[in-house]
Structures are given as structure tokens and as C-alpha cells.
Design a protein around this motif. Structure first.
Motif, PDB file in Angstrom:
ATOM      1  N   GLU A 187       0.806  -1.221   0.000  1.00 28.01           N
ATOM      2  CA  GLU A 187       0.000   0.000   0.000  1.00 28.01           C
ATOM      3  C   GLU A 187       0.841   1.274   0.000  1.00 28.01           C
ATOM      4  OE1 GLU A 187      -4.086   1.830   1.689  1.00 28.01           O
ATOM      5  OE2 GLU A 187      -3.357  -0.033   2.538  1.00 28.01           O
ATOM      6  N   PHE A 188       1.820   1.378   0.897  1.00 32.21           N
ATOM      7  CA  PHE A 188       2.639   2.598   0.931  1.00 32.21           C
ATOM      8  C   PHE A 188       3.451   2.786  -0.345  1.00 32.21           C
ATOM      9  CE2 PHE A 188       6.378   5.018   2.821  1.00 32.21           C
ATOM     10  CZ  PHE A 188       5.743   6.242   2.665  1.00 32.21           C
ATOM     11  N   ASP A 248       2.108   9.072  -6.797  1.00 30.48           N
ATOM     12  CA  ASP A 248       2.653  10.429  -6.817  1.00 30.48           C
ATOM     13  C   ASP A 248       3.682  10.606  -7.919  1.00 30.48           C
ATOM     14  OD1 ASP A 248       1.191  11.567  -4.738  1.00 30.48           O
ATOM     15  OD2 ASP A 248       2.563  10.848  -3.194  1.00 30.48           O
ATOM     16  N   LEU A 249       4.443   9.546  -8.211  1.00 24.70           N
ATOM     17  CA  LEU A 249       5.523   9.639  -9.193  1.00 24.70           C
ATOM     18  C   LEU A 249       5.031   9.495 -10.634  1.00 24.70           C
ATOM     19  CD1 LEU A 249       8.368   7.567  -7.487  1.00 24.70           C
ATOM     20  CD2 LEU A 249       8.471   9.976  -8.097  1.00 24.70           C
ATOM     21  N   PHE A 250       4.176   8.501 -10.888  1.00 28.46           N
ATOM     22  CA  PHE A 250       3.857   8.124 -12.263  1.00 28.46           C
ATOM     23  C   PHE A 250       2.447   8.525 -12.725  1.00 28.46           C
ATOM     24  CE2 PHE A 250       6.745   4.714 -10.597  1.00 28.46           C
ATOM     25  CZ  PHE A 250       7.892   5.201 -11.209  1.00 28.46           C
ATOM     26  N   GLY A 251       1.662   9.122 -11.830  1.00 31.34           N
ATOM     27  CA  GLY A 251       0.324   9.548 -12.226  1.00 31.34           C
ATOM     28  C   GLY A 251      -0.763   8.765 -11.517  1.00 31.34           C
ATOM     29  N   ALA A 267      -4.503  -2.008  -2.786  1.00 35.30           N
ATOM     30  CA  ALA A 267      -3.396  -1.127  -2.420  1.00 35.30           C
ATOM     31  C   ALA A 267      -3.137  -0.083  -3.512  1.00 35.30           C
ATOM     32  CB  ALA A 267      -2.136  -1.955  -2.183  1.00 35.30           C
ATOM     33  N   LEU A 268      -3.176  -0.494  -4.766  1.00 35.46           N
ATOM     34  CA  LEU A 268      -2.928   0.433  -5.870  1.00 35.46           C
ATOM     35  C   LEU A 268      -3.970   1.540  -5.933  1.00 35.46           C
ATOM     36  CD1 LEU A 268      -1.935  -2.034  -8.756  1.00 35.46           C
ATOM     37  CD2 LEU A 268      -0.436  -0.385  -7.616  1.00 35.46           C
ATOM     38  N   LYS A 269      -5.220   1.204  -5.649  1.00 37.67           N
ATOM     39  CA  LYS A 269      -6.303   2.184  -5.745  1.00 37.67           C
ATOM     40  C   LYS A 269      -6.227   3.243  -4.652  1.00 37.67           C
ATOM     41  CE  LYS A 269     -11.330   2.659  -5.681  1.00 37.67           C
ATOM     42  NZ  LYS A 269     -11.355   3.556  -4.506  1.00 37.67           N
ATOM     43  N   SER A 270      -5.681   2.896  -3.508  1.00 37.86           N
ATOM     44  CA  SER A 270      -5.668   3.786  -2.348  1.00 37.86           C
ATOM     45  C   SER A 270      -4.974   5.109  -2.655  1.00 37.86           C
ATOM     46  CB  SER A 270      -4.971   3.084  -1.177  1.00 37.86           C
ATOM     47  OG  SER A 270      -4.865   3.944  -0.075  1.00 37.86           O
ATOM     48  N   GLY A 271      -5.699   6.215  -2.427  1.00 34.82           N
ATOM     49  CA  GLY A 271      -5.106   7.538  -2.546  1.00 34.82           C
ATOM     50  C   GLY A 271      -4.753   7.964  -3.949  1.00 34.82           C
ATOM     51  N   SER A 326      -1.738   6.427   1.470  1.00 36.15           N
ATOM     52  CA  SER A 326      -1.310   5.029   1.504  1.00 36.15           C
ATOM     53  C   SER A 326      -0.632   4.679   2.817  1.00 36.15           C
ATOM     54  CB  SER A 326      -0.361   4.744   0.339  1.00 36.15           C
ATOM     55  OG  SER A 326      -1.039   4.873  -0.897  1.00 36.15           O
ATOM     56  N   LEU A 327       0.118   5.635   3.378  1.00 37.42           N
ATOM     57  CA  LEU A 327       0.757   5.398   4.671  1.00 37.42           C
ATOM     58  C   LEU A 327      -0.290   5.239   5.770  1.00 37.42           C
ATOM     59  CD1 LEU A 327       3.363   5.137   6.277  1.00 37.42           C
ATOM     60  CD2 LEU A 327       3.386   7.632   6.527  1.00 37.42           C
ATOM     61  N   VAL A 328      -1.348   6.045   5.685  1.00 39.74           N
ATOM     62  CA  VAL A 328      -2.462   5.899   6.629  1.00 39.74           C
ATOM     63  C   VAL A 328      -3.071   4.502   6.506  1.00 39.74           C
ATOM     64  CG1 VAL A 328      -4.820   6.663   7.169  1.00 39.74           C
ATOM     65  CG2 VAL A 328      -3.036   8.355   6.771  1.00 39.74           C
ATOM     66  N   GLY A 329      -3.268   4.055   5.262  1.00 37.32           N
ATOM     67  CA  GLY A 329      -3.823   2.725   5.038  1.00 37.32           C
ATOM     68  C   GLY A 329      -2.924   1.623   5.582  1.00 37.32           C
ATOM     69  N   THR A 330      -1.610   1.802   5.417  1.00 36.44           N
ATOM     70  CA  THR A 330      -0.660   0.816   5.935  1.00 36.44           C
ATOM     71  C   THR A 330      -0.722   0.748   7.456  1.00 36.44           C
ATOM     72  OG1 THR A 330       0.827   1.211   4.069  1.00 36.44           O
ATOM     73  CG2 THR A 330       1.769   0.139   5.999  1.00 36.44           C
ATOM     74  N   SER A 331      -0.790   1.921   8.096  1.00 36.69           N
ATOM     75  CA  SER A 331      -0.883   1.945   9.566  1.00 36.69           C
ATOM     76  C   SER A 331      -2.169   1.289  10.037  1.00 36.69           C
ATOM     77  CB  SER A 331      -0.800   3.385  10.081  1.00 36.69           C
ATOM     78  OG  SER A 331      -1.958   4.126   9.731  1.00 36.69           O
ATOM     79  N   GLU A 332      -3.244   1.465   9.282  1.00 34.47           N
ATOM     80  CA  GLU A 332      -4.510   0.817   9.632  1.00 34.47           C
ATOM     81  C   GLU A 332      -4.388  -0.704   9.531  1.00 34.47           C
ATOM     82  OE1 GLU A 332      -8.424   3.290   8.674  1.00 34.47           O
ATOM     83  OE2 GLU A 332      -7.114   3.202   6.927  1.00 34.47           O
ATOM     84  N   ASN A 333      -3.719  -1.171   8.486  1.00 29.43           N
ATOM     85  CA  ASN A 333      -3.551  -2.623   8.315  1.00 29.43           C
ATOM     86  C   ASN A 333      -2.754  -3.239   9.463  1.00 29.43           C
ATOM     87  OD1 ASN A 333      -4.964  -2.844   5.886  1.00 29.43           O
ATOM     88  ND2 ASN A 333      -3.179  -2.301   4.675  1.00 29.43           N
ATOM     89  N   ILE A 334      -1.673  -2.558   9.848  1.00 28.32           N
ATOM     90  CA  ILE A 334      -0.851  -3.060  10.954  1.00 28.32           C
ATOM     91  C   ILE A 334      -1.644  -3.040  12.258  1.00 28.32           C
ATOM     92  CG2 ILE A 334       1.221  -2.637  12.332  1.00 28.32           C
ATOM     93  CD1 ILE A 334       2.485  -1.451   9.772  1.00 28.32           C
ATOM     94  N   ALA A 335      -2.323  -1.914  12.506  1.00 34.31           N
ATOM     95  CA  ALA A 335      -3.120  -1.775  13.731  1.00 34.31           C
ATOM     96  C   ALA A 335      -4.271  -2.769  13.751  1.00 34.31           C
ATOM     97  CB  ALA A 335      -3.647  -0.352  13.857  1.00 34.31           C
TER      98      ALA A 335
END
Length: 391
Positions: A62-63, A70-73, A114-118, A339-348
Motif C-alpha cells: 500500500e505505501f 505520486d511519481l507516475f500519475g 493497495a494500488l487504488k488507495s489515494g 497510503s501510509l495511513v492505510g498501511t498503519s490501519e492494516n498493521i493496527a
């Protein structure tokens, strides 16, 4: 809802339409997914393995996927996510004779989420900020779209399964094509910041992104707020069937209850849209979530009626949190932050499920819910106060 949609830009309307078809196609088989896999010859252990693979892939990718967006569109990554989900559902629906094939399909499923997030969501937020529009209108409209599509997907899937079986997935595939076409019609202007980032490498983007987070306490507290929310979300989603089964509710009614809980999201969004929210009101909602459900101690059967009330209150708070996230997200790294928010949610989420399972073993399902909900309220209250202090 109509008022919110009229306020949206052309791109925002297209994103809502794409998300509607994407989520409708995704949830179409959800109400009967376990039954479908059992009929394909998979046991509960293998089904649990598939779910675990999905969660692990989504968490790991996800991250990085946000940084790629952000990089490729963001539009290109969103469309890639739809294509990946199309391939996943194609394998699940029509090539489910072998476990390895289904396992690979769930890898693709996790990757697509993961790709769709954000992605396009971040583009709409940037567009609204540029045109000085209220982001709350888009956040509310998006929530309506996702809730209605989830309800429709669950209902239609449960109704059509008896006659269509695996051919249900053909309908999902057609809906994904519509989502792809809606996304393709979006036209977003490229910012100078995006053009500069195209010259950077993934490693450079990671370093800069973490520096931004390290220097901004509000962003860190926002991540913690979403992590705290899993103390409510995961016990609710993963164990409500256990609670209702122990309460004497026949399994045949679970499909209806599933749709009812999806409607709770809709009701919560309506309440948030109609009320003028202050920080004081939000904190009251946060505490009411736990306090109201605590009355289940008086009568175990009461929990069956109080859980939907707590769920509605939670969605009011969560809608507010979603709007805050869109407002504070760094413009240059918006997809990465989402995506970082989503990753933190997955871990939590993994931690929350472990705590819930341990509590159930020692105190039972009802008291476990009460403990987790109070943990959610306390953690959220502290993080929200810190967020307001450093905002």
C-alpha cells in the motif's frame, strides 16, 4: 445527497461514478463469497489462508503504491488497480478449480486494493483546494456512493447467486470495465510539483516523504487516529456474526443484518452532513460510542440492538476524520500519505484482532466489545487532543 453532487466538479463526479461501479462490482459476490468458495471444495482453513494473503499483500504494497501514484500519475495507477482487480475476479469466478490459482487471484486482489488507495481521490482533493471548494461536499458524496454501492452489491449478489453461481463474476467484470471507462474520462491538470517529482527515484521519494512526516506532528497524530479507529472497526467487522449467533439470531438472517450495517454508514454520513460539527461535539460522539454499548452489561441481548447505534455514531466520527485527513494531507505527497495511513490501519488491524481474540477467550464476546470500544474512545480522545494542540 443531490446538493452535494451538484457542488462537485466534473472530475469529482466521474471519480464518484468510477468508485460506484468499482465498489458495486467488488461487493457483488461478497455476501456469498464464503459459500461460493466452500462449494468449490475449499475448507475454512484454506479460506482463512486466502484472507490472510490478501491482507498481507495489501499491507506490504500500500505505501509503495502511493509513492508510485505520486511519481507516475494517480489516474494511471487507479486504472491499473481496476485492471488488476478485473484479472483477480476473472480467476476467482472461472478458474477456481485449483487452490494455487485462487491464491494468486487473492494476491492480485490485495495488490489492486493497495494500488487504488489515494489515487483519484487525491486528485479531487487537490482540484478542490485549487478552486477553493469545500472538501466536505466531496467526502460526504463519496461516502454516500460507497455505502449505496455496498448495500446494492450485497443485496443483488445474495439474490442472484442461486441462479447464476460463478457467472455472477461476469457482472462484476462488466462493472469494472465501466469503472475503467469513467476513470479514463477524468482530465486533471498536472502541477509543477508533479513535474519535478517525475525526475526523482522511488528511494528519494521515500526519504523526502518521511522527512515531511517527521517534521509535522499533526500528520503523525492523524495516522495514530486512523490506527486507533481499528480498535472499533476490526472487532465490529470480524466478530459481529459471533455476537449475533450467541444472541440467538439464526444464520439465515445474517445477509439482511450485513446490509443493515452497511446502511449504518449511510445514516452516519447523513447525520454528519446535516450537523455543524465542532470539536466538542466530535469528542462527545467518541465517548458515546463506548458508553452506549456499555449498557450491554445489563443484558446480553441488549448488545444486539446497541451495536448498530454505536456503529452509526462511529461513522459520524469517521466521516469527520476522513474530511480532516483530506484537509491536512501534504499536497506534494498526498497519495503517499493516504497510503501510509492505510498501511498503519492494516498493521493496527492485526493488533486489534489479536487483542479482541484474547479478550473473548477470557471475558466473552460482549465484554470484549466493551473493552475494545473503551480502548478506542480513550486512544482517540488523547490523539485528537494532541492533534488539535499542534494543528
Amino acid at each position: 445527497m443531490t446538493k452535494n453532487i451538484k457542488y462537485l466538479t466534473r472530475n469529482a463526479k466521474l471519480v464518484c461514478a468510477a468508485d460506484f461501479f468499482w465498489n458495486l462490482g467488488r461487493t457483488f459476490p461478497h455476501a456469498i463469497l464464503t459459500i461460493f468458495l466452500l462449494e468449490q471444495g475449499f475448507d475454512l482453513v484454506r479460506i482463512a489462508t486466502l484472507q490472510s494473503v490478501f491482507m498481507i499483500v495489501a499491507m506490504v504494497t500500500e505505501f509503495p503504491s502511493g509513492i508510485w501514484a505520486d511519481l507516475f500519475g494517480r489516474k494511471q495507477i487507479y486504472m491499473a488497480a481496476v485492471v488488476t482487480l478485473f484479472c483477480s475476479y476473472l480467476l476467482i469466478g472461472f478458474f477456481s478449480d485449483h487452490f494455487i490459482v485462487i491464491l494468486f487471484a487473492y494476491v492480485l486482489y490485495g495488490l489492486s486494493v493497495a494500488l487504488k488507495s489515494g489515487t483519484l481521490e487525491a486528485e479531487v482533493v487537490l482540484e478542490f483546494e485549487k478552486e477553493q471548494r469545500d472538501i466536505k461536499a466531496y467526502s460526504v458524496a463519496s461516502s454516500y456512493v460507497m455505502s449505496i454501492s455496498s448495500i446494492a452489491g450485497g443485496l443483488l449478489g445474495s439474490l442472484f447467486y442461486e441462479k447464476m453461481h460463478s457467472y455472477m463474476y461476469a457482472i462484476s467484470l462488466m462493472l469494472f470495465v465501466l469503472a475503467f471507462l469513467m476513470a479514463a474520462l477524468c482530465v486533471f491538470s498536472q502541477t509543477s510539483g508533479q513535474k519535478e517529482r517525475e525526475q526523482r527515484h522511488l528511494r528519494d521519494e521515500l526519504k523526502v516523504g518521511f522527512c515531511v512526516l517527521k517534521s509535522s506532528k499533526p500528520l503523525l497524530y492523524m495516522i495514530l487516529l486512523f490506527a486507533s479507529a481499528t480498535l472499533f472497526v476490526q472487532p465490529f467487522f470480524q466478530y459481529w456474526q459471533v455476537l449475533y449467533q450467541q444472541g440467538g439470531i439464526p444464520v439465515r438472517y445474517f445477509g439482511i443484518i450485513y446490509v443493515a450495517f452497511q446502511a449504518c454508514n449511510l445514516v452516519g454520513t447523513m447525520i454528519y452532513n446535516r450537523m455543524k460539527m465542532s470539536n466538542k461535539k466530535i469528542m462527545i460522539f467518541v465517548w458515546l460510542i463506548a458508553i452506549i454499548f456499555a449498557f450491554s452489561m445489563l443484558n446480553t441481548q441488549l448488545a444486539l440492538f446497541l451495536l448498530p447505534v454505536s456503529v452509526i455514531l462511529f461513522y459520524v466520527f469517521y466521516q469527520h476524520l476522513d474530511v480532516l485527513q483530506k484537509k491536512v494531507a501534504p499536497k506534494q505527497f498526498m497519495s503517499s500519505f493516504f497510503s501510509l495511513v492505510g498501511t498503519s490501519e492494516n498493521i493496527a488491524s492485526i493488533v486489534s484482532l489479536f487483542i479482541m481474540a484474547t479478550c473473548i477467550e477470557y471475558v466473552g464476546i460482549t465484554y470484549a466489545y466493551i473493552i475494545l470500544f473503551f480502548m478506542f474512545s480513550v486512544c482517540t480522545y488523547i490523539c485528537y487532543l494532541l492533534f488539535l494542540k499542534d494543528k
